[in-house]
Enzyme design. Structure first.
Site, PDB file in Angstrom:
ATOM      1  N   GLU A   1      -6.413   2.605  -2.312  1.00 54.03           N
ATOM      2  CA  GLU A   1      -6.190   2.470  -0.877  1.00 54.03           C
ATOM      3  C   GLU A   1      -6.513   3.773  -0.141  1.00 54.03           C
ATOM      4  OE1 GLU A   1      -2.132   1.345  -0.445  1.00 54.03           O
ATOM      5  OE2 GLU A   1      -2.324  -0.491  -1.618  1.00 54.03           O
TER       6      GLU A   1
ATOM      7  N   HIS B   1      -4.641   6.793  -1.998  1.00 48.76           N
ATOM      8  CA  HIS B   1      -3.768   6.465  -3.117  1.00 48.76           C
ATOM      9  C   HIS B   1      -4.590   5.619  -4.076  1.00 48.76           C
ATOM     10  CE1 HIS B   1      -0.706   6.696   0.351  1.00 48.76           C
ATOM     11  NE2 HIS B   1      -0.752   7.876  -0.247  1.00 48.76           N
TER      12      HIS B   1
ATOM     13  N   HIS C   1       5.214   1.058  -4.118  1.00 51.19           N
ATOM     14  CA  HIS C   1       4.447   0.259  -5.072  1.00 51.19           C
ATOM     15  C   HIS C   1       3.347   1.069  -5.758  1.00 51.19           C
ATOM     16  CE1 HIS C   1       1.907   0.030  -1.494  1.00 51.19           C
ATOM     17  NE2 HIS C   1       0.942  -0.561  -2.172  1.00 51.19           N
TER      18      HIS C   1
ATOM     19  N   HIS D   1       8.930  -8.456   2.567  1.00 52.36           N
ATOM     20  CA  HIS D   1       7.818  -7.843   3.283  1.00 52.36           C
ATOM     21  C   HIS D   1       6.508  -8.429   2.754  1.00 52.36           C
ATOM     22  CE1 HIS D   1       4.931  -4.774   4.582  1.00 52.36           C
ATOM     23  NE2 HIS D   1       5.860  -4.256   5.362  1.00 52.36           N
TER      24      HIS D   1
ATOM     25  N   HIS E   1       3.106   5.147  -4.428  1.00 49.51           N
ATOM     26  CA  HIS E   1       3.207   5.609  -3.049  1.00 49.51           C
ATOM     27  C   HIS E   1       4.130   4.682  -2.276  1.00 49.51           C
ATOM     28  CE1 HIS E   1      -0.208   2.835  -3.309  1.00 49.51           C
ATOM     29  NE2 HIS E   1       0.015   2.510  -2.050  1.00 49.51           N
TER      30      HIS E   1
END
Length: 470
Positions: free
Chosen positions: A364, A388, A358, A315, A394
């Site tokens: 964020e 976060h 992660h 990803h 999260h």
């Protein structure tokens, strides 16, 4: 009307059909990011060969607005020249606006008025007041870092309004506003001209500009990223090459348009040091007949973003979806990035395709404009938000994880729906949360529960023979 652009190519005019009743019909724009533009609402209003002649055409006043220091390197220098009916200095003294706006913060350098926490936070969509509330009164700060006084850092606000601004304009001396409408269009009058901005688009209104926001659809809400540290740039593309992500020609700047005449009691509300001040004048600040320069507002349609993605396995990091950035003095580290999660195909093989679990040294803040975010199957709603912070773990919620894993290796390529659009404000600076945001009735006290039911899938019996022998 003559409209000229140089530097990055020829001008393209884009038309947007809007309601003629409000004067926003058949809007035109200048195309390009960071261009040196020139636009005049009356032919011949721009002086020839110089910026500040003894007498300007039509008896206009010349006035410069500088977005960077005079001595900034040429490639970074931003400024524009206005040719206006009356100069902006023609106003009464500024006084603190009454009643005081208690929910705006521009200085996060002390602890008073703010909360720090490593806990994951999520807010449900805010209610829009039934009392008359325009864009200014509808602003409220969620979090931020740094200080507008030292020109470093950022603030994240939201707005919930139901009325257009009347006989007033807003100006921000603290930083640039990047506005992300979530509900309702914005009709924006600026000193440079007019813009219509709909959900799915963004608008950047830089430091110092005066503008007024009308709400043609009634109740409206959205998100605002305010940056104290310089201005937004397009990110470097690196190995991607010359094309992709946000394309420069898709950024649109308004053409010159003006209001003349007398406007008794017109108010200019200036945000300065996080507080609001108000001054009266007898004319509209939108009296600019012509302008030229490279310091101007712009809008961008997020649906024109050209995403890149992994096409074999794993990803990609969210940084690959950066639309705009404000770099810091440290190479590769941003004061803040504006990132989106647009419609796209997911095709990676043997890969957990939603965002991975992660912890991040960046902080964020996420918002959802419309649809369903791929990483949260429930609870994250359009108009809501999450935060976060630095090194706070999260990732996808339990339902999304279990559904994805259950598909196994038979997971087929699929497309993130065009009916979904989420975004993220990501910063290297750790935010402080305002008391009213932390204690808001819209905060979700059960947010942690979306992960708490994640169960162990550990099975020692699945270890390879080689590992057993070793």
């Amino acid at each position: 009307m003559d409209n000229i652009a140089s530097n990055n190519g020829a001008v393209k005019e884009h038309r947007s059909r809007v309601d003629a009743e409000a004067g926003f019909e058949d809007l035109r724009y200048l195309s390009g990011f960071g261009n040196h533009f020139a636009s005049e609402a009356l032919k011949g209003a721009l002086p020839d060969s110089q910026n500040s002649p003894l007498k300007c055409p039509y008896g206009l006043y010349a006035e410069q607005i500088s977005g960077t220091a005079f001595t900034a390197p040429r490639k970074a220098n931003q400024r524009s020249w206005f040719y206006r009916i009356k100069p902006s200095v023609t106003h009464e003294p500024f006084y603190p606006r009454q009643p005081l706006h208690e929910h705006l913060v521009g200085d996060f350098s002390n602890e008073k008025g703010c909360v720090t926490t490593p806990t994951q936070l999520r807010w449900k969509p805010v209610d829009i007041s039934k009392a008359r509330t325009d864009f200014i009164d509808g602003l409220f700060t969620i979090c931020g870092a740094g200080s507008c006084f030292v020109r470093h850092g950022y603030a994240i606000h939201m707005y919930a309004a139901n009325a257009s601004m009347e006989d007033s304009a807003f100006a921000n001396a603290d930083g640039d506003f990047l506005i992300v409408p979530q509900q309702g269009r914005l009709w924006i009058k600026t000193e440079f001209g007019r813009l219509q901005v709909s959900p799915g688009e963004i608008v950047v209104l830089q430091l110092g500009f005066r503008y007024s926001i009308d709400l043609p659809d009634g109740p409206s809400r959205g998100y605002v990223l305010e940056v104290f540290s310089g201005h937004f740039q397009l990110p470097d593309l690196g190995p991607i090459g010359a094309n992709g992500l946000a394309l420069p020609h898709d950024f649109l700047t308004p053409v010159a348009w003006y209001e003349g005449g007398v406007y008794s009691g017109f108010k200019v509300v200036q945000k300065f040091g996080g507080a609001l001040f108000e001054a009266k004048q007898n004319f509209s600040p939108f009296n600019v007949v012509a302008w030229r320069g490279n310091y101007a507002p712009f809008k961008y349609d997020l649906r024109k973003f050209c995403p890149f993605n992994a096409v074999l396995f794993d990803h990609g990091d969210p940084s690959i979806n950066t639309v705009l950035t404000v770099p810091s003095e440290r190479p590769g580290i941003a004061v803040v990035d504006f990132v989106i999660f647009p419609p796209r195909w997911l095709v990676s093989e043997h890969t957990f395709r939603p965002p991975y679990f992660h912890r991040n040294c960046m902080s964020e803040f996420m918002g959802l404009i419309y649809g369903l975010y791929e990483g949260k199957a429930e609870g994250f709603l359009p108009g809501g938000a999450s935060l976060h912070s630095c090194m706070t773990p999260h990732g996808v919620d339990t339902l999304t994880y279990e559904k994805t894993v259950a598909a196994g290796d038979d997971l087929k390529p699929f497309r993130i729906s065009g009916d979904s659009l989420a975004f993220m404000f990501e910063s290297s600076l750790t935010p402080k949360i305002t008391h009213w945001a932390f204690n808001s009735p819209h905060i979700d006290p059960d947010y942690y529960k979306c992960w708490i039911k994640l169960r162990s899938h550990f099975d020692q019996g699945t270890a390879t023979v080689e590992n057993d022998e070793n």
